[in-house]
Motif scaffolding. Structure first.
Motif, PDB file in Angstrom:
ATOM      1  N   VAL A  48     -50.898  94.376   7.457  1.00 56.13           N
ATOM      2  CA  VAL A  48     -49.811  94.181   6.497  1.00 56.13           C
ATOM      3  C   VAL A  48     -48.718  95.181   6.864  1.00 56.13           C
ATOM      4  CG1 VAL A  48     -49.122  94.231   4.079  1.00 56.13           C
ATOM      5  CG2 VAL A  48     -51.413  93.425   4.707  1.00 56.13           C
ATOM      6  N   GLU A  49     -47.551  94.671   7.186  1.00 61.63           N
ATOM      7  CA  GLU A  49     -46.433  95.500   7.632  1.00 61.63           C
ATOM      8  C   GLU A  49     -45.195  95.205   6.801  1.00 61.63           C
ATOM      9  OE1 GLU A  49     -45.286  97.877   9.312  1.00 61.63           O
ATOM     10  OE2 GLU A  49     -46.960  98.459  10.564  1.00 61.63           O
ATOM     11  N   LEU A  66     -49.098  90.036   8.452  1.00 63.13           N
ATOM     12  CA  LEU A  66     -48.393  89.553   7.277  1.00 63.13           C
ATOM     13  C   LEU A  66     -47.313  90.575   6.963  1.00 63.13           C
ATOM     14  CD1 LEU A  66     -49.625  88.089   4.016  1.00 63.13           C
ATOM     15  CD2 LEU A  66     -48.402  90.234   3.903  1.00 63.13           C
ATOM     16  N   VAL A  67     -46.110  90.112   6.707  1.00 62.70           N
ATOM     17  CA  VAL A  67     -45.008  91.011   6.359  1.00 62.70           C
ATOM     18  C   VAL A  67     -44.704  90.882   4.880  1.00 62.70           C
ATOM     19  CG1 VAL A  67     -42.527  91.451   6.631  1.00 62.70           C
ATOM     20  CG2 VAL A  67     -43.943  90.979   8.633  1.00 62.70           C
ATOM     21  N   THR A  68     -44.608  92.021   4.225  1.00 67.82           N
ATOM     22  CA  THR A  68     -44.076  92.073   2.872  1.00 67.82           C
ATOM     23  C   THR A  68     -42.744  92.801   2.981  1.00 67.82           C
ATOM     24  OG1 THR A  68     -44.439  92.783   0.588  1.00 67.82           O
ATOM     25  CG2 THR A  68     -45.476  94.115   2.299  1.00 67.82           C
ATOM     26  N   LYS A  69     -41.683  92.107   2.642  1.00 79.30           N
ATOM     27  CA  LYS A  69     -40.337  92.660   2.805  1.00 79.30           C
ATOM     28  C   LYS A  69     -40.107  93.848   1.874  1.00 79.30           C
ATOM     29  CE  LYS A  69     -38.047  88.315   3.998  1.00 79.30           C
ATOM     30  NZ  LYS A  69     -36.932  87.444   3.606  1.00 79.30           N
ATOM     31  N   SER A  70     -39.225  94.726   2.310  1.00 76.84           N
ATOM     32  CA  SER A  70     -38.791  95.818   1.439  1.00 76.84           C
ATOM     33  C   SER A  70     -37.274  95.772   1.344  1.00 76.84           C
ATOM     34  CB  SER A  70     -39.247  97.172   2.001  1.00 76.84           C
ATOM     35  OG  SER A  70     -38.423  97.575   3.077  1.00 76.84           O
ATOM     36  N   GLU A  76     -34.528  92.185   8.549  1.00 82.72           N
ATOM     37  CA  GLU A  76     -34.970  92.357   9.929  1.00 82.72           C
ATOM     38  C   GLU A  76     -35.580  91.059  10.474  1.00 82.72           C
ATOM     39  OE1 GLU A  76     -37.529  95.770  10.244  1.00 82.72           O
ATOM     40  OE2 GLU A  76     -35.921  97.141   9.665  1.00 82.72           O
ATOM     41  N   ASP A  77     -35.709  91.007  11.788  1.00 77.99           N
ATOM     42  CA  ASP A  77     -36.315  89.864  12.478  1.00 77.99           C
ATOM     43  C   ASP A  77     -37.819  90.085  12.547  1.00 77.99           C
ATOM     44  OD1 ASP A  77     -37.160  87.841  14.150  1.00 77.99           O
ATOM     45  OD2 ASP A  77     -35.991  88.511  15.878  1.00 77.99           O
ATOM     46  N   PHE A  78     -38.583  89.265  11.857  1.00 80.75           N
ATOM     47  CA  PHE A  78     -40.037  89.421  11.803  1.00 80.75           C
ATOM     48  C   PHE A  78     -40.750  88.416  12.704  1.00 80.75           C
ATOM     49  CE2 PHE A  78     -38.666  90.895   7.487  1.00 80.75           C
ATOM     50  CZ  PHE A  78     -38.925  92.238   7.700  1.00 80.75           C
ATOM     51  N   THR A  79     -40.121  88.058  13.809  1.00 78.42           N
ATOM     52  CA  THR A  79     -40.724  87.133  14.758  1.00 78.42           C
ATOM     53  C   THR A  79     -42.095  87.643  15.185  1.00 78.42           C
ATOM     54  OG1 THR A  79     -38.564  86.426  15.577  1.00 78.42           O
ATOM     55  CG2 THR A  79     -40.446  86.055  17.037  1.00 78.42           C
ATOM     56  N   GLY A  80     -43.065  86.758  15.120  1.00 75.43           N
ATOM     57  CA  GLY A  80     -44.429  87.107  15.497  1.00 75.43           C
ATOM     58  C   GLY A  80     -45.351  87.253  14.304  1.00 75.43           C
ATOM     59  N   ALA A  81     -44.767  87.462  13.106  1.00 75.07           N
ATOM     60  CA  ALA A  81     -45.595  87.572  11.898  1.00 75.07           C
ATOM     61  C   ALA A  81     -46.171  86.207  11.561  1.00 75.07           C
ATOM     62  CB  ALA A  81     -44.760  88.090  10.729  1.00 75.07           C
ATOM     63  N   LYS A  82     -47.400  86.174  11.088  1.00 79.86           N
ATOM     64  CA  LYS A  82     -48.033  84.914  10.685  1.00 79.86           C
ATOM     65  C   LYS A  82     -47.515  84.434   9.333  1.00 79.86           C
ATOM     66  CE  LYS A  82     -51.139  84.305  13.987  1.00 79.86           C
ATOM     67  NZ  LYS A  82     -52.533  83.942  14.004  1.00 79.86           N
ATOM     68  N   MET A  83     -47.075  85.387   8.490  1.00 81.28           N
ATOM     69  CA  MET A  83     -46.554  85.035   7.170  1.00 81.28           C
ATOM     70  C   MET A  83     -45.607  86.142   6.722  1.00 81.28           C
ATOM     71  SD  MET A  83     -48.655  84.418   3.596  1.00 81.28           S
ATOM     72  CE  MET A  83     -49.092  82.709   3.864  1.00 81.28           C
ATOM     73  N   ILE A  84     -44.564  85.742   6.003  1.00 78.94           N
ATOM     74  CA  ILE A  84     -43.604  86.679   5.442  1.00 78.94           C
ATOM     75  C   ILE A  84     -43.508  86.401   3.957  1.00 78.94           C
ATOM     76  CG2 ILE A  84     -41.220  87.499   5.479  1.00 78.94           C
ATOM     77  CD1 ILE A  84     -41.105  86.305   8.389  1.00 78.94           C
ATOM     78  N   VAL A  85     -43.680  87.434   3.139  1.00 79.57           N
ATOM     79  CA  VAL A  85     -43.605  87.275   1.685  1.00 79.57           C
ATOM     80  C   VAL A  85     -42.635  88.308   1.117  1.00 79.57           C
ATOM     81  CG1 VAL A  85     -45.927  86.314   1.480  1.00 79.57           C
ATOM     82  CG2 VAL A  85     -45.608  88.780   1.266  1.00 79.57           C
ATOM     83  N   VAL A  96     -50.500  87.300  -2.788  1.00 84.69           N
ATOM     84  CA  VAL A  96     -51.351  87.278  -1.603  1.00 84.69           C
ATOM     85  C   VAL A  96     -52.777  87.611  -2.041  1.00 84.69           C
ATOM     86  CG1 VAL A  96     -51.796  88.389   0.617  1.00 84.69           C
ATOM     87  CG2 VAL A  96     -49.446  87.920  -0.095  1.00 84.69           C
ATOM     88  N   THR A  97     -53.716  86.768  -1.648  1.00 89.53           N
ATOM     89  CA  THR A  97     -55.120  86.950  -1.999  1.00 89.53           C
ATOM     90  C   THR A  97     -55.952  87.116  -0.730  1.00 89.53           C
ATOM     91  OG1 THR A  97     -55.624  84.595  -1.885  1.00 89.53           O
ATOM     92  CG2 THR A  97     -54.811  85.440  -4.019  1.00 89.53           C
TER      93      THR A  97
END
Length: 106
Positions: A48-49, A66-70, A76-85, A96-97
């Motif tokens: 989780v990043e 998995l990216v959780t935005k701040s 930012e460009d989160f290319t490569g993340a499986k999911m962005i929330v 997210v569970t």
């Protein structure tokens, strides 16, 4: 961590930080150290990043992310993340569970 989680839970956690490796993110070193030290299978891990630098490290390590935005990294460009929330969330119906994380495994 002890104060926040209590001793019993703290004993189940390992903390790995950038000052433990020579190369910092976006190098994958800290994630590779964690996997090796804990004897984990990378294909069964999800990182989780919240930044593109962290996503780069996860991708370079070959681990799902998995990216959780701040408020600092939301654009930012989160290319490569499986999911962005937007957030991890407190509501099981919308947040997210464990099942969400399992769906990201390779």
């Amino acid at each position: 961590v002890r104060t926040l989680m209590g001793e019993e839970r703290r004993e189940k956690f390992r903390i790995f930080a950038g000052d433990m490796v020579k190369k910092k993110k976006p190098a994958p070193d800290v994630y590779l150290m964690a996997v090796e030290t804990m004897g984990l299978d990378k294909s069964r891990c999800v990182i989780v990043e919240d930044s593109h630098i962290g996503v780069g490290a996860a991708v370079a390590a070959g681990i799902s992310c998995l990216v959780t935005k701040s408020s600092y990294t939301g654009n930012e460009d989160f290319t490569g993340a499986k999911m962005i929330v937007e957030e991890l969330g407190d509501d099981a119906a919308t947040g997210v569970t464990v099942d969400t994380l399992a769906s990201l495994l390779d």
